[in-house]
Write an enzyme that holds these catalytic residues in place. Structure first.
Site, mmCIF file in Angstrom:
data_model
loop_
_atom_site.group_PDB
_atom_site.id
_atom_site.type_symbol
_atom_site.label_atom_id
_atom_site.label_comp_id
_atom_site.label_asym_id
_atom_site.label_seq_id
_atom_site.Cartn_x
_atom_site.Cartn_y
_atom_site.Cartn_z
ATOM 1 N N SER A 176 1.269 -6.703 4.254
ATOM 2 C CA SER A 176 0.443 -7.871 3.915
ATOM 3 C C SER A 176 0.353 -8.822 5.103
ATOM 4 O O SER A 176 -0.685 -9.430 5.352
ATOM 5 C CB SER A 176 1.031 -8.601 2.710
ATOM 6 O OG SER A 176 1.064 -7.731 1.599
ATOM 7 N N GLN A 190 -5.353 6.399 -23.335
ATOM 8 C CA GLN A 190 -5.076 6.002 -24.720
ATOM 9 C C GLN A 190 -6.053 6.692 -25.697
ATOM 10 O O GLN A 190 -5.656 7.159 -26.751
ATOM 11 C CB GLN A 190 -5.201 4.472 -24.828
ATOM 12 C CG GLN A 190 -4.726 3.892 -26.140
ATOM 13 C CD GLN A 190 -3.208 3.974 -26.290
ATOM 14 O OE1 GLN A 190 -2.487 4.124 -25.311
ATOM 15 N NE2 GLN A 190 -2.733 3.911 -27.515
ATOM 16 N N GLY A 217 -2.059 11.890 -27.068
ATOM 17 C CA GLY A 217 -1.054 12.697 -26.354
ATOM 18 C C GLY A 217 -1.690 13.600 -25.317
ATOM 19 O O GLY A 217 -1.130 13.826 -24.233
ATOM 20 N N GLU A 234 -6.040 -1.712 1.567
ATOM 21 C CA GLU A 234 -6.971 -2.678 2.190
ATOM 22 C C GLU A 234 -6.620 -4.097 1.717
ATOM 23 O O GLU A 234 -7.508 -4.934 1.488
ATOM 24 C CB GLU A 234 -8.433 -2.301 1.946
ATOM 25 C CG GLU A 234 -8.747 -0.990 2.649
ATOM 26 C CD GLU A 234 -10.167 -0.843 3.119
ATOM 27 O OE1 GLU A 234 -10.884 -1.845 3.289
ATOM 28 O OE2 GLU A 234 -10.565 0.318 3.345
ATOM 29 N N THR A 290 -3.338 -5.873 -0.812
ATOM 30 C CA THR A 290 -3.018 -5.836 -2.252
ATOM 31 C C THR A 290 -3.891 -6.865 -2.976
ATOM 32 O O THR A 290 -4.476 -7.755 -2.339
ATOM 33 C CB THR A 290 -1.541 -6.200 -2.494
ATOM 34 O OG1 THR A 290 -1.350 -7.567 -2.090
ATOM 35 C CG2 THR A 290 -0.597 -5.293 -1.710
HETATM 36 C C1 LIG Z 1 -1.940 5.569 0.056
HETATM 37 C C2 LIG Z 1 -2.065 4.460 1.053
HETATM 38 C C3 LIG Z 1 -3.030 4.527 2.038
HETATM 39 C C4 LIG Z 1 -3.133 3.509 2.991
HETATM 40 N N1 LIG Z 1 -4.042 3.631 4.033
HETATM 41 C C5 LIG Z 1 -3.988 2.746 5.060
HETATM 42 C C6 LIG Z 1 -4.762 2.975 6.247
HETATM 43 O O1 LIG Z 1 -5.529 3.943 6.349
HETATM 44 N N2 LIG Z 1 -4.632 2.098 7.277
HETATM 45 C C7 LIG Z 1 -3.788 1.026 7.219
HETATM 46 O O2 LIG Z 1 -3.725 0.289 8.197
HETATM 47 N N3 LIG Z 1 -3.055 0.778 6.105
HETATM 48 C C8 LIG Z 1 -3.120 1.619 5.034
HETATM 49 N N4 LIG Z 1 -2.349 1.404 3.911
HETATM 50 C C9 LIG Z 1 -1.435 0.247 3.879
HETATM 51 C C10 LIG Z 1 -1.765 -0.781 2.848
HETATM 52 O O3 LIG Z 1 -2.888 -1.523 3.232
HETATM 53 C C11 LIG Z 1 -0.488 -1.629 2.622
HETATM 54 O O4 LIG Z 1 0.425 -0.827 1.897
HETATM 55 C C12 LIG Z 1 -0.771 -2.917 1.921
HETATM 56 O O5 LIG Z 1 -1.498 -3.784 2.736
HETATM 57 C C13 LIG Z 1 0.511 -3.621 1.470
HETATM 58 O O6 LIG Z 1 1.470 -3.695 2.476
HETATM 59 P P1 LIG Z 1 2.976 -3.238 2.142
HETATM 60 O O7 LIG Z 1 2.901 -1.889 1.533
HETATM 61 O O8 LIG Z 1 3.784 -3.417 3.368
HETATM 62 O O9 LIG Z 1 3.465 -4.248 1.017
HETATM 63 P P2 LIG Z 1 4.108 -5.697 1.234
HETATM 64 O O10 LIG Z 1 3.283 -6.497 2.165
HETATM 65 O O11 LIG Z 1 5.552 -5.530 1.552
HETATM 66 O O12 LIG Z 1 3.961 -6.292 -0.229
HETATM 67 C C14 LIG Z 1 4.892 -6.076 -1.290
HETATM 68 C C15 LIG Z 1 4.464 -6.934 -2.468
HETATM 69 O O13 LIG Z 1 4.527 -8.329 -2.104
HETATM 70 C C16 LIG Z 1 3.269 -8.940 -2.348
HETATM 71 N N5 LIG Z 1 3.041 -9.993 -1.358
HETATM 72 C C17 LIG Z 1 3.190 -9.923 -0.005
HETATM 73 N N6 LIG Z 1 2.885 -11.107 0.565
HETATM 74 C C18 LIG Z 1 2.501 -11.929 -0.452
HETATM 75 C C19 LIG Z 1 2.070 -13.301 -0.527
HETATM 76 N N7 LIG Z 1 1.894 -14.039 0.577
HETATM 77 N N8 LIG Z 1 1.789 -13.826 -1.754
HETATM 78 C C20 LIG Z 1 1.924 -13.081 -2.877
HETATM 79 N N9 LIG Z 1 2.331 -11.801 -2.865
HETATM 80 C C21 LIG Z 1 2.612 -11.227 -1.678
HETATM 81 C C22 LIG Z 1 2.255 -7.810 -2.237
HETATM 82 O O14 LIG Z 1 1.056 -8.130 -2.907
HETATM 83 C C23 LIG Z 1 3.016 -6.666 -2.898
HETATM 84 O O15 LIG Z 1 2.894 -6.764 -4.295
HETATM 85 C C24 LIG Z 1 -2.279 2.383 2.912
HETATM 86 C C25 LIG Z 1 -1.320 2.312 1.885
HETATM 87 C C26 LIG Z 1 -1.192 3.326 0.980
HETATM 88 C C27 LIG Z 1 -0.123 3.232 -0.078
#
Ligand SMILES: Cc1cc2nc3c(=O)[nH]c(=O)nc-3n(C[C@H](O)[C@H](O)[C@H](O)COP(=O)(O)OP(=O)(O)OC[C@H]3O[C@@H](n4cnc5c(N)ncnc54)[C@H](O)[C@@H]3O)c2cc1C
Length: 368
Positions: A121, A326, A330, A353, A355
């Site tokens: 993030s 749902q 089952g 892209e 969360t």
């Molecule tokens: C299958 C998959 C494909 C992906 N493809 C790409 C790709 O092609 N290129 C690329 O660059 N990335 C890619 N990603 C990365 C994706 O964009 C990140 O996983 C996402 O941005 C979240 O980052 P994180 O997983 O580190 O979660 P974190 O940032 O660690 O977040 C954990 C939780 O904390 C919450 N959170 C964090 N900060 C805040 C805040 N300030 N306020 C409130 N809540 C917060 C988040 O919403 C989440 O619920 C991919 C991810 C997956 C799982």
């Protein structure tokens, strides 16, 4: 006409493999071949670079129709746009010519490397570095969660070129799979979109010519964010398609399934669920199409609309696919029916892209 064309192709050539692609967690090669043969694998590439020149709305329709039958396959046109849009938005004419032509021809896909193990993030907290060495840049670091990594030939990579400037010290580069020092991790074992490979990408002293920088030094993070304004709409499209697939399946099922001596579709409790699903899906679709129009017109409120479309459509897709499970009772909970796959696939649209919490931050900062 475009929708009918893509739907026919998706049903004939992509849908038959969707369950196996999920079950075996394998790349949907049949989908890539079919999409490439029909010139639908990277429809957004402008005509002047040999592409189909689809506008944002047409691109949404392509992604939506592919996702309706196979979410993993819809990441082919979606991520080709995500990976190459930084070049289209900010790249030099030479970079555009060099990379968009092969992408349009189907000679190589594009991935987008922003996220890192410790920078999700908070993407500006990235650690991947690029150091200038004469006419070259040398990249070192790790990108995580990279969609289509290992399959794609080309990678847009954001890296720190001036650690004193945080987001303004980040630059964007095109890196090729064949560049020395590029390697990939094992595919992640995921809940859904199992056919879309997600891997780490490692850069170990990757030496690339200076003209591979996209735009000016220090503009990479701005380009990365501008890209997401446009491409979050493609994730909304994916969510719409997944939800439509689940709704279509459930609609057919409730007419066939009999309990208490009649089709369950005759029960008002079931009808109301379907009505809500269709209503929410249509609301999400209208918001997504408005956002796509703004993406073409470069309206000032695109940032809000892109985030709103992605956030709303993905939340709606999660709700609709859960309700579809749902409605099948089952049976919906088993892999014998496609709705459980659609429910697992929908979940990712709330995460990547940015969360949906991050989308809400973006919306709050850009209220219309
Ligand atoms: C299958 C998959 C494909 C992906 N493809 C790409 C790709 O092609 N290129 C690329 O660059 N990335 C890619 N990603 C990365 C994706 O964009 C990140 O996983 C996402 O941005 C979240 O980052 P994180 O997983 O580190 O979660 P974190 O940032 O660690 O977040 C954990 C939780 O904390 C919450 N959170 C964090 N900060 C805040 C805040 N300030 N306020 C409130 N809540 C917060 C988040 O919403 C989440 O619920 C991919 C991810 C997956 C799982």
């Amino acid at each position: 006409m475009l929708r009918e064309t893509v739907r026919a192709l998706a049903e004939a050539k992509i849908a038959p493999h969707a369950a196996a692609v999920d079950e075996e967690a394998r790349f949907p090669q049949e989908a890539l071949d079919a999409l490439t043969a029909a010139d639908l694998h990277a429809v957004h590439v402008p005509e002047e670079y040999g592409g189909a020149g689809a506008d944002a709305l047409a691109t949404v329709i392509v992604i939506e129709e592919v996702a309706r039958v196979c979410a993993s396959s819809s990441l082919i046109p979606a991520v080709n746009k995500l990976g190459s849009l930084p070049v289209i938005l900010s790249g030099s004419e030479a970079l555009k010519k060099k990379y968009l032509g092969p992408l349009a021809k189907g000679d190589g896909m594009f991935s987008y490397c922003l996220s890192e193990p410790d920078a999700g993030s908070d993407a500006a907290g990235m650690k991947t570095k690029a150091l200038r060495d004469g006419d070259f840049w040398v990249l070192n670091g790790v990108k995580r969660w990279i969609t289509n990594a290992g399959v794609s030939e080309y990678y847009t990579v954001m890296a720190v070129t001036d650690p004193t400037k945080r987001s303004k010290g980040i630059s964007a580069f095109v890196v090729e799979k064949s560049d020395e020092g590029v390697s990939f991790g094992a595919p992640e074992k995921k809940l859904g979109i199992k056919g879309s490979p997600t891997r780490e990408v490692y850069f170990d002293n990757v030496r690339i010519p200076a003209d591979r920088m996209i735009g000016e030094e220090g503009t990479g993070f701005a380009t990365a964010m501008k890209t997401l304004d446009h491409t979050r709409i493609t994730i909304a499209a994916q969510a719409l398609g997944i939800a439509q697939g689940a709704l279509d399946y459930a609609k057919g099922y409730v007419q066939e399934r009999k309990q208490f001596g009649k089709p369950i579709a005759d029960f008002q409790g079931i009808q109301f669920m379907l009505a809500d699903m269709a209503m929410k899906l249509e609301a999400a679709r209208q918001l997504t199409y408005s956002a796509a129009a703004k993406s073409e017109r470069l309206d000032g409120d695109l940032t809000f609309f892109g985030a709103a479309a992605k956030c709303f459509a993905s939340d709606v897709a999660m709700e609709i696919t859960t309700d579809a499970v749902q409605l099948l009772g089952g049976y919906g909970y088993t892999r014998d029916y496609p709705v459980e796959r659609m429910m697992r696939d929908a979940k990712i649209t709330q995460i990547y892209e940015g969360t949906n919490q991050v989308q809400r931050i973006v919306m709050a900062r850009n209220l219309p």
